[in-house]
Scaffold this motif. Sequence first.
Motif, PDB file in Angstrom:
ATOM      1  N   GLY A   6       2.772  -4.718  -2.859  1.00 23.71           N
ATOM      2  CA  GLY A   6       1.980  -4.912  -4.065  1.00 23.71           C
ATOM      3  C   GLY A   6       0.483  -4.753  -3.888  1.00 23.71           C
ATOM      4  O   GLY A   6      -0.239  -4.675  -4.864  1.00 23.71           O
ATOM      5  N   ASP A   7      -0.002  -4.708  -2.666  1.00 27.36           N
ATOM      6  CA  ASP A   7      -1.413  -4.413  -2.455  1.00 27.36           C
ATOM      7  C   ASP A   7      -1.597  -2.896  -2.363  1.00 27.36           C
ATOM      8  O   ASP A   7      -0.657  -2.139  -2.617  1.00 27.36           O
ATOM      9  N   ASP A   8      -2.795  -2.459  -1.987  1.00 27.34           N
ATOM     10  CA  ASP A   8      -3.037  -1.016  -1.942  1.00 27.34           C
ATOM     11  C   ASP A   8      -2.311  -0.329  -0.793  1.00 27.34           C
ATOM     12  O   ASP A   8      -1.951   0.828  -0.880  1.00 27.34           O
ATOM     13  N   SER A   9      -2.140  -1.039   0.305  1.00 24.66           N
ATOM     14  CA  SER A   9      -1.447  -0.485   1.458  1.00 24.66           C
ATOM     15  C   SER A   9      -0.474  -1.534   1.973  1.00 24.66           C
ATOM     16  O   SER A   9      -0.563  -2.704   1.613  1.00 24.66           O
ATOM     17  N   SER A  10       0.427  -1.119   2.846  1.00 22.99           N
ATOM     18  CA  SER A  10       1.346  -2.047   3.482  1.00 22.99           C
ATOM     19  C   SER A  10       0.940  -2.216   4.939  1.00 22.99           C
ATOM     20  O   SER A  10       0.328  -1.335   5.524  1.00 22.99           O
ATOM     21  N   ARG A  32      -5.659  -8.415  -2.574  1.00 25.70           N
ATOM     22  CA  ARG A  32      -6.093  -8.611  -3.956  1.00 25.70           C
ATOM     23  C   ARG A  32      -6.129 -10.077  -4.345  1.00 25.70           C
ATOM     24  O   ARG A  32      -6.674 -10.427  -5.389  1.00 25.70           O
ATOM     25  N   ASP A  53      -6.859   4.106  -0.581  1.00 20.57           N
ATOM     26  CA  ASP A  53      -6.017   2.900  -0.558  1.00 20.57           C
ATOM     27  C   ASP A  53      -6.094   2.154   0.768  1.00 20.57           C
ATOM     28  O   ASP A  53      -5.829   0.945   0.824  1.00 20.57           O
ATOM     29  N   ILE A  54      -6.420   2.860   1.836  1.00 15.75           N
ATOM     30  CA  ILE A  54      -6.578   2.191   3.136  1.00 15.75           C
ATOM     31  C   ILE A  54      -7.922   1.468   3.175  1.00 15.75           C
ATOM     32  O   ILE A  54      -8.015   0.312   3.602  1.00 15.75           O
ATOM     33  N   ALA A  91      -9.397   0.264   0.671  1.00 17.02           N
ATOM     34  CA  ALA A  91      -9.266  -0.877  -0.230  1.00 17.02           C
ATOM     35  C   ALA A  91      -8.723  -2.112   0.476  1.00 17.02           C
ATOM     36  O   ALA A  91      -8.884  -3.233  -0.004  1.00 17.02           O
ATOM     37  N   MET A  92      -8.068  -1.907   1.626  1.00 17.76           N
ATOM     38  CA  MET A  92      -7.550  -3.043   2.396  1.00 17.76           C
ATOM     39  C   MET A  92      -8.507  -3.406   3.539  1.00 17.76           C
ATOM     40  O   MET A  92      -8.178  -4.210   4.409  1.00 17.76           O
ATOM     41  N   LEU A 121      -2.020  -0.142   8.697  1.00 18.17           N
ATOM     42  CA  LEU A 121      -1.857  -0.151   7.255  1.00 18.17           C
ATOM     43  C   LEU A 121      -1.310   1.209   6.873  1.00 18.17           C
ATOM     44  O   LEU A 121      -1.664   2.227   7.475  1.00 18.17           O
ATOM     45  N   ILE A 122      -0.465   1.247   5.867  1.00 17.91           N
ATOM     46  CA  ILE A 122       0.153   2.503   5.471  1.00 17.91           C
ATOM     47  C   ILE A 122       0.245   2.554   3.951  1.00 17.91           C
ATOM     48  O   ILE A 122       0.471   1.541   3.300  1.00 17.91           O
ATOM     49  N   SER A 123       0.018   3.737   3.393  1.00 20.70           N
ATOM     50  CA  SER A 123       0.056   3.889   1.942  1.00 20.70           C
ATOM     51  C   SER A 123       0.534   5.285   1.576  1.00 20.70           C
ATOM     52  O   SER A 123       0.296   6.241   2.320  1.00 20.70           O
ATOM     53  N   VAL A 124       1.232   5.410   0.460  1.00 21.70           N
ATOM     54  CA  VAL A 124       1.692   6.733   0.002  1.00 21.70           C
ATOM     55  C   VAL A 124       1.181   7.014  -1.406  1.00 21.70           C
ATOM     56  O   VAL A 124       0.953   6.108  -2.197  1.00 21.70           O
ATOM     57  N   ASP A 164      -9.439  -0.492  -4.742  1.00 24.36           N
ATOM     58  CA  ASP A 164     -10.203   0.719  -5.031  1.00 24.36           C
ATOM     59  C   ASP A 164     -10.044   1.056  -6.504  1.00 24.36           C
ATOM     60  O   ASP A 164      -8.999   0.828  -7.114  1.00 24.36           O
ATOM     61  N   GLY A 193       6.477  -0.249   0.122  1.00 19.59           N
ATOM     62  CA  GLY A 193       5.497   0.137  -0.879  1.00 19.59           C
ATOM     63  C   GLY A 193       5.901   1.415  -1.553  1.00 19.59           C
ATOM     64  O   GLY A 193       6.983   1.953  -1.297  1.00 19.59           O
TER      65      GLY A 193
END
Lengths: 298, 298
Positions: B33-37, A146, A76-77, A79-80, A44-47, A203, B121
């Motif tokens: 669209g979710d918190d992470s990809s 979500r 955010d990680i 949250a998944m 999972l990846i988030s910025v 989150d 994302g």
Amino acid sequence: MKDTHHKKNEEYFIEKYLKPLSKKNESFPIPNGDDSSMINFNSLISVDSFVEGQHFPKDLGPFFIGYRSIAVAASDILAMGAKPEGCLLSITINKPSDEWFEEFSNGINEFLEQHKMSLLGGDITKGNLNIGVTVVGKINNKVLKRDGAKVNENIFISGTLGRGYLGRLEYKELDTKLNHFLMPKIPIHDIDKIREVASSCIDVSDGFLIDLKRILISSKVGADIFLNENFCTNGKEDLICGDDYVLCFTSNLDEKDLTKMLPDAHYVGKITKEQKLDVFDQKKNRLNFNKLGWDSFI
Amino acid sequence: MKDTHHKKNEEYFIEKYLKPLSKKNESFPIPNGDDSSMINFNSLISVDSFVEGQHFPKDLGPFFIGYRSIAVAASDILAMGAKPEGCLLSITINKPSDEWFEEFSNGINEFLEQHKMSLLGGDITKGNLNIGVTVVGKINNKVLKRDGAKVNENIFISGTLGRGYLGRLEYKELDTKLNHFLMPKIPIHDIDKIREVASSCIDVSDGFLIDLKRILISSKVGADIFLNENFCTNGKEDLICGDDYVLCFTSNLDEKDLTKMLPDAHYVGKITKEQKLDVFDQKKNRLNFNKLGWDSFI
């Protein structure tokens, strides 16, 4: 070959303050310093970006800028439904100094050590202070999205609301270690249990109501929320203040079973069929809100 | 449930301009669209920030800001021997408008389409213009690092130097489609062949000499470079001007075999044992340089 390291350029600060935070292991087999970093797992990846004056006050110390930025991005990680494992930093700063970087990297390191995370890479650029954080986490058989909330499920939050808001208001007075704005606590120790029982998750960053609404829209359902002082720090405004970094999730477990499993969690309401979001106080009066949460543009 | 989409907030711009650029497929199983990809492969990851006034002129159109930012960031994945496959954007902007986002997302989309990449994302924040780009690529059995160069190997570049420098000087005059500064061409079609033959690799972003020096330091070797107008656009300054986004790599292949395989590539010099970097002109005179490349802080 001339050594340019006596000049305080990007490489100087990366070598001295950021590289020591990186750890080579099975998941991250290449040490920090090549053009890209390697991730040896499905991820999972988030910025997220953190801007002075927007996400933190201008006079905030670099230790807290570092700690807070990683914590918020790591959320955010969670949250998944996964644990954050590594991060990359993209630092824009006008006047880098050893003093600033020492404090900043101490803040980053404190969070990384507490959460068993590694720094994987990054860059430093000249410009107005802006901390870009990319966080990665390992997928653990199930991903919480979500769009999984179902009618009649219960809605829970992993901890109380409003602690970040209180910390932001009183960030100069409160003991910094207890200040949830300066050093947000993310529910990393609960995530394995939450992943087991949750049907959807987000989150709470911009505000409980606006973040819950994102679940409702994705899941095409509604919700009734029952405000209760047990899960608030300040009052009604805690539903929209944001900066909480608790998880809001839905589950078919009942309140008693869930809080036995997750003692810090609170029941906050129920998923309904009609696509609307209502909040009631303990006397069953409906409460109104001018806005549902925070947006940097409005 | 109130629809906040008529307000031009972060969600408005993300929904309207960024989400359409994301593609769901086997490698990226969760749509934006979710918190992470989610990334369904073992990956390379890299981050870069692009600041107005530093990396691009203040009056540059948003189309080129978008195109150029992704191209430059994607180059770091190529430098490790892989194809960029997806990216995340962290956009900081003071006054977002539909006009700006339409042009910007067109520029992003043009690059993504040309290179078969997907947007995974991102977030949008209020502040001085700063484009943070995170790029990921799939690892393809071998990773090219900086530490693999060996004594007596040849040094090659995947294309000519100085085209980005020329494009930056004349960015208002040159045909934009041919301008390597506004729309950098990265050697994506050559990467599978380069990965096969290279022992080390880096992308030329800050300047050929400073980037080559990074290979030399990592590999604990030196180099002799033989300047030749065949691989320059302007002259000697092309060795330090940066903005090239060609790959510099070492190989035990000889010049003839390599250029048969990669017709755009040029032989530029040889790896030596002594840890120093020398540049010679065609008359075997040694050339001196005040600096080896670009650094935003010095």
